[in-house]
Design a protein around this motif. Structure first.
Motif, mmCIF file in Angstrom:
data_model
loop_
_atom_site.group_PDB
_atom_site.id
_atom_site.type_symbol
_atom_site.label_atom_id
_atom_site.label_comp_id
_atom_site.label_asym_id
_atom_site.label_seq_id
_atom_site.Cartn_x
_atom_site.Cartn_y
_atom_site.Cartn_z
ATOM 1 N N GLU A 146 0.824 -1.217 0.000
ATOM 2 C CA GLU A 146 0.000 0.000 0.000
ATOM 3 C C GLU A 146 0.855 1.262 0.000
ATOM 4 O O GLU A 146 0.533 2.243 -0.675
ATOM 5 C CB GLU A 146 -0.907 0.026 1.237
ATOM 6 N N LYS A 147 1.946 1.253 0.749
ATOM 7 C CA LYS A 147 2.825 2.427 0.843
ATOM 8 C C LYS A 147 3.761 2.538 -0.358
ATOM 9 O O LYS A 147 4.523 3.495 -0.440
ATOM 10 C CB LYS A 147 3.637 2.375 2.145
ATOM 11 N N GLY A 148 3.752 1.534 -1.223
ATOM 12 C CA GLY A 148 4.619 1.572 -2.390
ATOM 13 C C GLY A 148 6.077 1.291 -2.080
ATOM 14 O O GLY A 148 6.963 1.665 -2.844
ATOM 15 N N VAL A 149 6.336 0.603 -0.960
ATOM 16 C CA VAL A 149 7.701 0.288 -0.563
ATOM 17 C C VAL A 149 8.189 -0.978 -1.274
ATOM 18 O O VAL A 149 9.363 -1.120 -1.569
ATOM 19 C CB VAL A 149 7.790 0.109 0.974
ATOM 20 N N ILE A 150 7.262 -1.895 -1.531
ATOM 21 C CA ILE A 150 7.590 -3.102 -2.300
ATOM 22 C C ILE A 150 6.613 -3.218 -3.466
ATOM 23 O O ILE A 150 5.562 -2.579 -3.474
ATOM 24 C CB ILE A 150 7.571 -4.392 -1.435
ATOM 25 N N LYS A 151 6.982 -4.038 -4.442
ATOM 26 C CA LYS A 151 6.157 -4.235 -5.634
ATOM 27 C C LYS A 151 4.798 -4.815 -5.253
ATOM 28 O O LYS A 151 4.656 -5.524 -4.263
ATOM 29 C CB LYS A 151 6.857 -5.191 -6.612
ATOM 30 N N ASN A 152 3.837 -4.540 -6.087
ATOM 31 C CA ASN A 152 2.487 -5.050 -5.866
ATOM 32 C C ASN A 152 2.404 -6.495 -6.356
ATOM 33 O O ASN A 152 1.883 -6.777 -7.423
ATOM 34 C CB ASN A 152 1.462 -4.164 -6.575
ATOM 35 N N VAL A 153 2.960 -7.382 -5.562
ATOM 36 C CA VAL A 153 2.950 -8.812 -5.847
ATOM 37 C C VAL A 153 1.930 -9.443 -4.913
ATOM 38 O O VAL A 153 1.893 -9.097 -3.727
ATOM 39 C CB VAL A 153 4.354 -9.424 -5.596
#
Length: 194
Positions: free
Chosen positions: A141-148
């Motif tokens: 949600e925070k865009g810290v890791i890829k949306n996997v």
């Protein structure tokens, strides 16, 4: 039974389960109740007062171990010095301090001789993802890791851990189980970072 007696019984159970972990680490599945009795300088009768048989002792020890993992996870989650990705990494490879010396490759030996105990361990590994899933979703949600998809991450990690436990290749490295897990999660997390 008084509170003091209840506490003493709980301490005795914990001592026995700690001895099981120690003996398992030394001898794998070849340890006996005599080995536990000798290590603790107590009678086998005392052990059998607490646990009806070796199977019950194994099941209790698995639950005891995973309770210790849950406590360690709570410490990690509440550690404000860690960022979100560090917390995820540490949660996935979470081992309580008294488990750091265990050769977890021996856990795979349970599969043949004690399949019910092995299934309990596998079940706990697969079901104890609550906090990690929350943090993974938060990091996405925070865009810290890829949306996997989180189930895909979970499958990759569980697959890698199972391979570590069952592979002869692992025993040919100079790495401990904990070091290997840390390297594995580092590779996975770096692949997920944006």
């Amino acid at each position: 039974m008084s509170d003091k007696e209840g506490l003493h019984l709980e301490e005795t159970r914990q001592m026995i389960m700690d001895a099981v972990i120690n003996q398992f680490n030394q001898k794998g599945m070849k340890f006996t109740m005599d080995d536990i009795s000798k290590e603790l300088h107590i009678s086998k009768k005392t052990i059998y007062k607490e646990f009806n048989d070796k199977d019950e002792l194994f099941f209790a020890t698995v639950d005891y171990g995973f309770s210790a993992i849950k406590k360690k996870e709570a410490e990690i989650v509440s550690d404000d010095s860690l960022d979100l990705v560090d917390k995820i990494s540490k949660l996935i490879v979470c081992l309580p301090d008294n488990y750091k010396n265990i050769d977890f490759r021996r856990v795979y030996q349970l599969k043949e001789k004690y399949p019910k105990v092995y299934m309990k361990v596998a079940e706990r590994i697969e079901s104890d993802w609550g906090e990690t899933e929350k943090l993974l979703n938060k990091a996405i949600e925070k865009g810290v890791i890829k949306n996997v998809p989180v189930p895909l991450i979970k499958l990759m990690v569980e697959g890698a851990i199972e391979k570590f436990l069952s592979s002869e290749e692992f025993s040919r490295t100079d790495l401990s189980y904990e070091e290997s897990l840390n390297k594995m999660i580092d590779i996975i997390i770096n692949g997920l970072k944006i």
